[in-house]
Motif scaffolding. Structure first.
Motif, mmCIF file in Angstrom:
data_model
loop_
_atom_site.group_PDB
_atom_site.id
_atom_site.type_symbol
_atom_site.label_atom_id
_atom_site.label_comp_id
_atom_site.label_asym_id
_atom_site.label_seq_id
_atom_site.Cartn_x
_atom_site.Cartn_y
_atom_site.Cartn_z
ATOM 1 N N ILE A 236 0.843 -1.207 0.000
ATOM 2 C CA ILE A 236 0.000 0.000 0.000
ATOM 3 C C ILE A 236 0.876 1.254 0.000
ATOM 4 O O ILE A 236 0.666 2.176 -0.788
ATOM 5 C CB ILE A 236 -0.958 0.003 1.214
ATOM 6 C CG1 ILE A 236 -2.057 -1.049 1.028
ATOM 7 C CG2 ILE A 236 -1.590 1.389 1.412
ATOM 8 C CD1 ILE A 236 -2.914 -1.298 2.265
ATOM 9 N N LEU A 237 1.875 1.270 0.884
ATOM 10 C CA LEU A 237 2.751 2.447 0.975
ATOM 11 C C LEU A 237 3.523 2.661 -0.326
ATOM 12 O O LEU A 237 3.711 3.795 -0.763
ATOM 13 C CB LEU A 237 3.708 2.314 2.166
ATOM 14 C CG LEU A 237 3.043 2.454 3.547
ATOM 15 C CD1 LEU A 237 4.010 2.089 4.664
ATOM 16 C CD2 LEU A 237 2.491 3.864 3.758
ATOM 17 N N ARG A 238 3.945 1.556 -0.954
ATOM 18 C CA ARG A 238 4.670 1.661 -2.221
ATOM 19 C C ARG A 238 3.759 2.227 -3.312
ATOM 20 O O ARG A 238 4.118 3.157 -4.033
ATOM 21 C CB ARG A 238 5.218 0.293 -2.626
ATOM 22 C CG ARG A 238 6.204 0.339 -3.788
ATOM 23 C CD ARG A 238 6.739 -1.027 -4.163
ATOM 24 N NE ARG A 238 5.722 -1.849 -4.810
ATOM 25 C CZ ARG A 238 5.264 -3.002 -4.315
ATOM 26 N NH1 ARG A 238 5.727 -3.466 -3.154
ATOM 27 N NH2 ARG A 238 4.344 -3.692 -4.959
ATOM 28 N N LEU A 239 2.534 1.692 -3.410
ATOM 29 C CA LEU A 239 1.586 2.139 -4.446
ATOM 30 C C LEU A 239 1.184 3.601 -4.231
ATOM 31 O O LEU A 239 1.090 4.375 -5.187
ATOM 32 C CB LEU A 239 0.342 1.241 -4.458
ATOM 33 C CG LEU A 239 0.571 -0.186 -4.983
ATOM 34 C CD1 LEU A 239 -0.651 -1.056 -4.710
ATOM 35 C CD2 LEU A 239 0.886 -0.181 -6.482
ATOM 36 N N LEU A 240 0.966 3.975 -2.964
ATOM 37 C CA LEU A 240 0.578 5.364 -2.689
ATOM 38 C C LEU A 240 1.773 6.313 -2.819
ATOM 39 O O LEU A 240 1.595 7.506 -3.023
ATOM 40 C CB LEU A 240 -0.055 5.491 -1.296
ATOM 41 C CG LEU A 240 -1.390 4.759 -1.103
ATOM 42 C CD1 LEU A 240 -1.941 5.027 0.286
ATOM 43 C CD2 LEU A 240 -2.413 5.142 -2.168
ATOM 44 N N GLY A 241 2.978 5.752 -2.715
ATOM 45 C CA GLY A 241 4.183 6.542 -2.944
ATOM 46 C C GLY A 241 4.322 6.903 -4.420
ATOM 47 O O GLY A 241 4.830 7.971 -4.772
ATOM 48 N N GLU A 242 3.844 6.002 -5.293
ATOM 49 C CA GLU A 242 3.876 6.260 -6.747
ATOM 50 C C GLU A 242 2.861 7.341 -7.104
ATOM 51 O O GLU A 242 3.162 8.270 -7.837
ATOM 52 C CB GLU A 242 3.545 4.984 -7.529
ATOM 53 C CG GLU A 242 4.615 3.903 -7.442
ATOM 54 C CD GLU A 242 4.113 2.548 -7.956
ATOM 55 O OE1 GLU A 242 3.001 2.489 -8.541
ATOM 56 O OE2 GLU A 242 4.833 1.543 -7.769
ATOM 57 N N GLU A 243 1.626 7.164 -6.609
ATOM 58 C CA GLU A 243 0.600 8.185 -6.868
ATOM 59 C C GLU A 243 -0.556 8.018 -5.882
ATOM 60 O O GLU A 243 -0.784 6.925 -5.367
ATOM 61 C CB GLU A 243 0.074 8.069 -8.312
ATOM 62 C CG GLU A 243 -0.534 6.721 -8.633
ATOM 63 C CD GLU A 243 -1.162 6.648 -10.020
ATOM 64 O OE1 GLU A 243 -1.590 7.692 -10.536
ATOM 65 O OE2 GLU A 243 -1.238 5.543 -10.578
ATOM 66 N N ALA A 244 -1.273 9.109 -5.663
ATOM 67 C CA ALA A 244 -2.453 9.060 -4.789
ATOM 68 C C ALA A 244 -3.525 8.210 -5.478
ATOM 69 O O ALA A 244 -3.675 8.272 -6.696
ATOM 70 C CB ALA A 244 -2.969 10.473 -4.539
ATOM 71 N N ARG A 245 -4.212 7.375 -4.713
ATOM 72 C CA ARG A 245 -5.214 6.486 -5.316
ATOM 73 C C ARG A 245 -6.386 6.272 -4.366
ATOM 74 O O ARG A 245 -6.247 6.409 -3.151
ATOM 75 C CB ARG A 245 -4.647 5.091 -5.607
ATOM 76 C CG ARG A 245 -3.395 5.050 -6.436
ATOM 77 C CD ARG A 245 -2.893 3.615 -6.560
ATOM 78 N NE ARG A 245 -1.472 3.621 -6.931
ATOM 79 C CZ ARG A 245 -0.966 2.961 -7.964
ATOM 80 N NH1 ARG A 245 -1.734 2.236 -8.731
ATOM 81 N NH2 ARG A 245 0.323 3.004 -8.208
ATOM 82 N N SER A 246 -7.500 5.848 -4.956
ATOM 83 C CA SER A 246 -8.656 5.423 -4.156
ATOM 84 C C SER A 246 -8.506 3.937 -3.832
ATOM 85 O O SER A 246 -7.707 3.238 -4.456
ATOM 86 C CB SER A 246 -9.937 5.625 -4.957
ATOM 87 O OG SER A 246 -9.926 4.751 -6.071
ATOM 88 N N ILE A 247 -9.306 3.466 -2.887
ATOM 89 C CA ILE A 247 -9.306 2.031 -2.572
ATOM 90 C C ILE A 247 -9.714 1.235 -3.813
ATOM 91 O O ILE A 247 -9.136 0.192 -4.117
ATOM 92 C CB ILE A 247 -10.252 1.738 -1.377
ATOM 93 C CG1 ILE A 247 -9.655 2.330 -0.098
ATOM 94 C CG2 ILE A 247 -10.473 0.232 -1.209
ATOM 95 C CD1 ILE A 247 -10.535 2.255 1.130
ATOM 96 N N ALA A 248 -10.693 1.753 -4.544
ATOM 97 C CA ALA A 248 -11.159 1.058 -5.759
ATOM 98 C C ALA A 248 -10.031 0.892 -6.782
ATOM 99 O O ALA A 248 -10.020 -0.077 -7.549
ATOM 100 C CB ALA A 248 -12.319 1.825 -6.386
ATOM 101 N N ALA A 249 -9.068 1.815 -6.770
ATOM 102 C CA ALA A 249 -7.920 1.705 -7.681
ATOM 103 C C ALA A 249 -6.833 0.789 -7.109
ATOM 104 O O ALA A 249 -6.081 0.162 -7.859
ATOM 105 C CB ALA A 249 -7.346 3.084 -7.968
ATOM 106 N N LEU A 250 -6.757 0.702 -5.789
ATOM 107 C CA LEU A 250 -5.736 -0.150 -5.162
ATOM 108 C C LEU A 250 -6.063 -1.637 -5.291
ATOM 109 O O LEU A 250 -5.174 -2.454 -5.552
ATOM 110 C CB LEU A 250 -5.606 0.194 -3.665
ATOM 111 C CG LEU A 250 -4.857 1.477 -3.285
ATOM 112 C CD1 LEU A 250 -5.099 1.808 -1.812
ATOM 113 C CD2 LEU A 250 -3.365 1.357 -3.567
ATOM 114 N N VAL A 251 -7.337 -1.982 -5.087
ATOM 115 C CA VAL A 251 -7.714 -3.399 -4.979
ATOM 116 C C VAL A 251 -7.326 -4.245 -6.205
ATOM 117 O O VAL A 251 -6.705 -5.298 -6.050
ATOM 118 C CB VAL A 251 -9.221 -3.560 -4.617
ATOM 119 C CG1 VAL A 251 -9.686 -4.996 -4.782
ATOM 120 C CG2 VAL A 251 -9.456 -3.090 -3.182
#
Length: 293
Positions: A236-251
């Protein structure tokens, strides 16, 4: 999260299987993607006195199987690990039929407008006695000690059978799947602390979960579960470090290869991680977009 594959039929639904001298298991007929082959009710003790752990759903077929497994034995206690609807509803009719008290977890009354993805709570659950961490229920030849393990739900308890080193882990630790942690009641920091609590216990030989097979190497599994959650957190921290995202985009990124039917449940666990990270100051959000701080 897990795949949807179930073990091949036939399953031992409705029959009492002897697992060890003091323990029998009866499988309820409520298989689903969230319950695996169904809820496993455990009978602890013998003819002089039994405890029934996680009596399960109040389905006639399951209650009949429990009565037949109990036979002429005295029921000393009906014990619930938590109050999801696949665990505690049979407690009331069973108590009425046997006269046994309902003991164990606290009742939970949650008022949430959020759509529920797992089995919702049993609002009718009324215990005669709520067990605190370290309190014991005893019967002829057996002692069941409450181990408070909040996280999957805030009221979750495990029960340790002191005589044999077995622990009834409810939904806190299961062999077939990781637990879903659904806010606002489910809490990731609590869940991790509860896993560490179990990991520190040296005396536990085997876990009997409410769903799925017995866990014969409990420490190894718990260590793996702690590692799995840490890995999810780093992801999660790595993905949010790349760009801001919603939960729907993370899953979809985090749960590649997992059936889309399970994405709503996965989203709840991601939210639980995010709320924990937010409390620790590692992420922040505006509306439904999350970013690393």
């Amino acid at each position: 999260m897990h795949s949807m594959s179930l073990p091949p039929q036939p399953w031992p639904t409705g029959s009492a299987e002897q697992l060890e001298p003091l323990v029998r298991r009866v499988l309820a007929p409520n298989a689903s993607p969230f319950t695996y082959t169904g809820t496993q009710t455990y009978l602890v003790g013998g003819d002089e006195g039994l405890a029934v752990i996680d009596p399960g759903p109040a389905e006639a077929e399951h209650l009949e199987a429990l009565h037949s497994a109990i036979g002429g034995a005295k029921v000393c206690a009906i014990m619930c690990t938590h109050t999801h609807r696949d665990h505690s509803p049979a407690a009331a009719p069973l108590a009425e039929a046997t006269g046994a008290p309902i003991v164990g977890c606290a009742p939970l009354h949650i008022h949430s407008d959020a759509p529920r993805v797992d089995a919702p709570f049993d609002q009718s659950y009324e215990p005669d006695r709520v067990m605190e961490h370290g309190e014991a229920m005893t019967g002829p030849g057996w002692t069941l000690t409450a181990v408070a393990t909040p996280g999957h739900t805030s009221n979750h308890l495990c029960f340790a059978l002191e005589e044999s080193g077995a622990v009834f882990t409810g939904d806190h630790v299961m062999g077939w799947s990781t637990s879903v942690v659904v806010p606002p009641d489910g809490d990731m920091a609590d869940y991790m602390a509860s896993l560490h609590l179990l990991y520190e216990r040296e005396q536990d030989r085997i876990y009997y979960p409410a769903h799925g097979p017995a866990i014969e190497k409990p420490k190894q599994l718990v260590r793996g579960m702690i590692g799995h959650r840490r890995q999810r957190e780093r992801q999660i921290l790595r993905l949010l470090g790349e760009e801001a995202r919603s939960i729907a985009a993370l899953v979809p990124v985090m749960y590649k290869g997992v059936s889309e039917k399970l994405w709503p449940a996965a989203g709840q666990s991601v939210l639980a991680h995010l709320l924990d990270l937010e409390r620790r100051g590692e992420v922040q959000r505006s509306e439904d977009i999350w970013q690393a701080t």
